[in-house]
Design a protein around this motif. Structure first.
Motif, PDB file in Angstrom:
ATOM      1  N   GLN A  89       0.797  -1.228   0.000  1.00  0.00           N
ATOM      2  CA  GLN A  89       0.000   0.000   0.000  1.00  0.00           C
ATOM      3  C   GLN A  89       0.838   1.291   0.000  1.00  0.00           C
ATOM      4  OE1 GLN A  89      -3.104  -0.029   2.936  1.00  0.00           O
ATOM      5  NE2 GLN A  89      -4.407   1.259   1.681  1.00  0.00           N
ATOM      6  N   PRO A  90       1.923   1.380   0.773  1.00  0.00           N
ATOM      7  CA  PRO A  90       2.690   2.633   0.761  1.00  0.00           C
ATOM      8  C   PRO A  90       3.352   2.964  -0.583  1.00  0.00           C
ATOM      9  CG  PRO A  90       3.318   1.267   2.646  1.00  0.00           C
ATOM     10  CD  PRO A  90       2.436   0.439   1.763  1.00  0.00           C
ATOM     11  N   TYR A  91       3.430   2.007  -1.475  1.00  0.00           N
ATOM     12  CA  TYR A  91       4.152   2.189  -2.740  1.00  0.00           C
ATOM     13  C   TYR A  91       3.245   2.379  -3.948  1.00  0.00           C
ATOM     14  CZ  TYR A  91       7.560   0.082   0.382  1.00  0.00           C
ATOM     15  OH  TYR A  91       8.352  -0.199   1.466  1.00  0.00           O
ATOM     16  N   LEU A  92       1.949   2.243  -3.775  1.00  0.00           N
ATOM     17  CA  LEU A  92       1.040   2.206  -4.918  1.00  0.00           C
ATOM     18  C   LEU A  92       1.104   3.440  -5.799  1.00  0.00           C
ATOM     19  CD1 LEU A  92      -2.066   0.464  -3.313  1.00  0.00           C
ATOM     20  CD2 LEU A  92      -0.249  -0.566  -4.724  1.00  0.00           C
ATOM     21  N   LEU A  98       1.618  -3.669 -10.298  1.00  0.00           N
ATOM     22  CA  LEU A  98       1.628  -4.494  -9.095  1.00  0.00           C
ATOM     23  C   LEU A  98       1.478  -5.934  -9.545  1.00  0.00           C
ATOM     24  CD1 LEU A  98       1.670  -4.845  -6.040  1.00  0.00           C
ATOM     25  CD2 LEU A  98      -0.819  -4.550  -6.053  1.00  0.00           C
ATOM     26  N   LEU A  99       2.515  -6.725  -9.281  1.00  0.00           N
ATOM     27  CA  LEU A  99       2.530  -8.136  -9.665  1.00  0.00           C
ATOM     28  C   LEU A  99       2.175  -8.984  -8.454  1.00  0.00           C
ATOM     29  CD1 LEU A  99       3.157 -10.731 -11.182  1.00  0.00           C
ATOM     30  CD2 LEU A  99       5.588 -10.214 -10.935  1.00  0.00           C
ATOM     31  N   ARG A 127      -6.836   0.715  -6.400  1.00  0.00           N
ATOM     32  CA  ARG A 127      -6.597   1.441  -7.648  1.00  0.00           C
ATOM     33  C   ARG A 127      -7.778   2.340  -7.992  1.00  0.00           C
ATOM     34  NH1 ARG A 127      -5.305  -2.016 -12.941  1.00  0.00           N
ATOM     35  NH2 ARG A 127      -7.477  -2.590 -12.638  1.00  0.00           N
ATOM     36  N   GLU A 128      -8.974   1.813  -7.823  1.00  0.00           N
ATOM     37  CA  GLU A 128     -10.177   2.597  -8.112  1.00  0.00           C
ATOM     38  C   GLU A 128     -10.361   3.726  -7.102  1.00  0.00           C
ATOM     39  OE1 GLU A 128     -12.165   2.089 -10.913  1.00  0.00           O
ATOM     40  OE2 GLU A 128     -10.480   0.771 -11.379  1.00  0.00           O
ATOM     41  N   GLU A 129     -10.237   3.415  -5.820  1.00  0.00           N
ATOM     42  CA  GLU A 129     -10.439   4.418  -4.766  1.00  0.00           C
ATOM     43  C   GLU A 129      -9.466   5.581  -4.884  1.00  0.00           C
ATOM     44  OE1 GLU A 129     -12.113   1.649  -1.077  1.00  0.00           O
ATOM     45  OE2 GLU A 129     -10.019   2.324  -1.062  1.00  0.00           O
ATOM     46  N   LEU A 132      -5.607   5.536  -9.286  1.00  0.00           N
ATOM     47  CA  LEU A 132      -4.237   5.300  -9.720  1.00  0.00           C
ATOM     48  C   LEU A 132      -4.235   4.521 -11.032  1.00  0.00           C
ATOM     49  CD1 LEU A 132      -2.726   4.436  -6.230  1.00  0.00           C
ATOM     50  CD2 LEU A 132      -2.542   6.589  -7.494  1.00  0.00           C
ATOM     51  N   ASN A 133      -3.079   4.451 -11.660  1.00  0.00           N
ATOM     52  CA  ASN A 133      -3.003   3.844 -12.990  1.00  0.00           C
ATOM     53  C   ASN A 133      -2.166   2.584 -13.055  1.00  0.00           C
ATOM     54  OD1 ASN A 133      -4.594   5.822 -14.311  1.00  0.00           O
ATOM     55  ND2 ASN A 133      -2.856   7.220 -14.239  1.00  0.00           N
ATOM     56  N   TYR A 134      -1.718   2.048 -11.928  1.00  0.00           N
ATOM     57  CA  TYR A 134      -0.882   0.852 -11.995  1.00  0.00           C
ATOM     58  C   TYR A 134      -1.674  -0.314 -12.573  1.00  0.00           C
ATOM     59  CZ  TYR A 134      -3.078  -0.339  -7.466  1.00  0.00           C
ATOM     60  OH  TYR A 134      -3.968  -0.607  -6.459  1.00  0.00           O
ATOM     61  N   ARG A 135      -0.971  -1.145 -13.319  1.00  0.00           N
ATOM     62  CA  ARG A 135      -1.574  -2.369 -13.843  1.00  0.00           C
ATOM     63  C   ARG A 135      -1.526  -3.428 -12.752  1.00  0.00           C
ATOM     64  NH1 ARG A 135      -1.629  -2.424 -19.539  1.00  0.00           N
ATOM     65  NH2 ARG A 135      -3.317  -3.859 -19.138  1.00  0.00           N
ATOM     66  N   ILE A 136      -2.431  -4.377 -12.788  1.00  0.00           N
ATOM     67  CA  ILE A 136      -2.447  -5.496 -11.844  1.00  0.00           C
ATOM     68  C   ILE A 136      -2.141  -6.752 -12.649  1.00  0.00           C
ATOM     69  CG2 ILE A 136      -3.787  -6.851 -10.202  1.00  0.00           C
ATOM     70  CD1 ILE A 136      -5.502  -4.275  -9.760  1.00  0.00           C
ATOM     71  N   GLU A 137      -0.997  -7.351 -12.329  1.00  0.00           N
ATOM     72  CA  GLU A 137      -0.512  -8.524 -13.045  1.00  0.00           C
ATOM     73  C   GLU A 137      -0.581  -9.742 -12.127  1.00  0.00           C
ATOM     74  OE1 GLU A 137       3.115  -8.675 -15.906  1.00  0.00           O
ATOM     75  OE2 GLU A 137       3.906  -9.110 -13.910  1.00  0.00           O
ATOM     76  N   VAL A 138      -0.879 -10.886 -12.699  1.00  0.00           N
ATOM     77  CA  VAL A 138      -0.855 -12.156 -11.964  1.00  0.00           C
ATOM     78  C   VAL A 138       0.101 -13.105 -12.668  1.00  0.00           C
ATOM     79  CG1 VAL A 138      -3.120 -11.989 -10.849  1.00  0.00           C
ATOM     80  CG2 VAL A 138      -2.956 -12.885 -13.175  1.00  0.00           C
TER      81      VAL A 138
END
Length: 167
Positions: A89-92, A98-99, A127-129, A132-138
């Motif tokens: 969370q502190p880095y978002l 975010l992998l 991300r929604e709240e 932010l624009n980071y992608r979420i990778e799995v």
């Protein structure tokens, strides 16, 4: 993989250097390493577009993010299955990706850990709240069925090795 953070060893900067002139594709480097700082400049010079480090590195994370950005590269942050999602969370606001590892890293062909889906959901909510624009990778155990579950949870980037090549 450095043989320390995870037991296996894999590709280094030389592979990226050889591939870079052969493709215009985005080259994403996931550093499953205890000391990724010693590799950042080499991967940047080799032509990596994004470098991902692990939140499990603790106090090293902020300096690693700064260094990657100073090299003009995009930043990814990875988290392993047993690690609390709250640690990212502190880095978002500082990352591009975010992998969320959906297996314990280091070995291909492992089964998907379904208990990681709430992490994907939480990352999507944040991300929604925060707009932010980071992608979420799995990454790990991703096949057509698990990719669908991850997409429903909010993932938008999928890493599949065995799931694709095993077909």
């Amino acid at each position: 993989m450095d043989g320390h953070f995870v037991p296996n060893i894999s590709f280094g900067p030389e592979v990226v250097r050889v591939l870079r002139p052969l493709t215009k594709m985005f080259l994403d480097v996931h550093l499953m390493c205890t000391q990724p700082e010693i590799l950042l400049e080499s991967f940047a010079k080799a032509g990596a577009d994004r470098m991902t480090v692990h939140v499990e590195l603790g106090e090293q994370v902020n300096p690693l993010i700064w260094k990657i950005k100073s090299l003009g590269k995009k930043v990814g942050l990875a988290i392993n299955p047993p690690t609390s999602i709250g640690l990212v969370q502190p880095y978002l606001e500082k990352i591009d990706l975010l992998l969320i590892m959906t297996v314990n890293p280091g070995f291909g062909g492992q089964p998907f850990i379904f208990e990681t889906l709430p992490k994907v959901q939480q990352a999507h909510v944040w991300r929604e709240e925060k707009q932010l624009n980071y992608r979420i990778e799995v990454d790990g155990g991703i096949n057509f069925a698990t990719a669908t579950e991850c997409a429903r949870a909010g993932a938008d980037v999928f890493v599949s090795g065995t799931g694709l090549y095993g077909q």
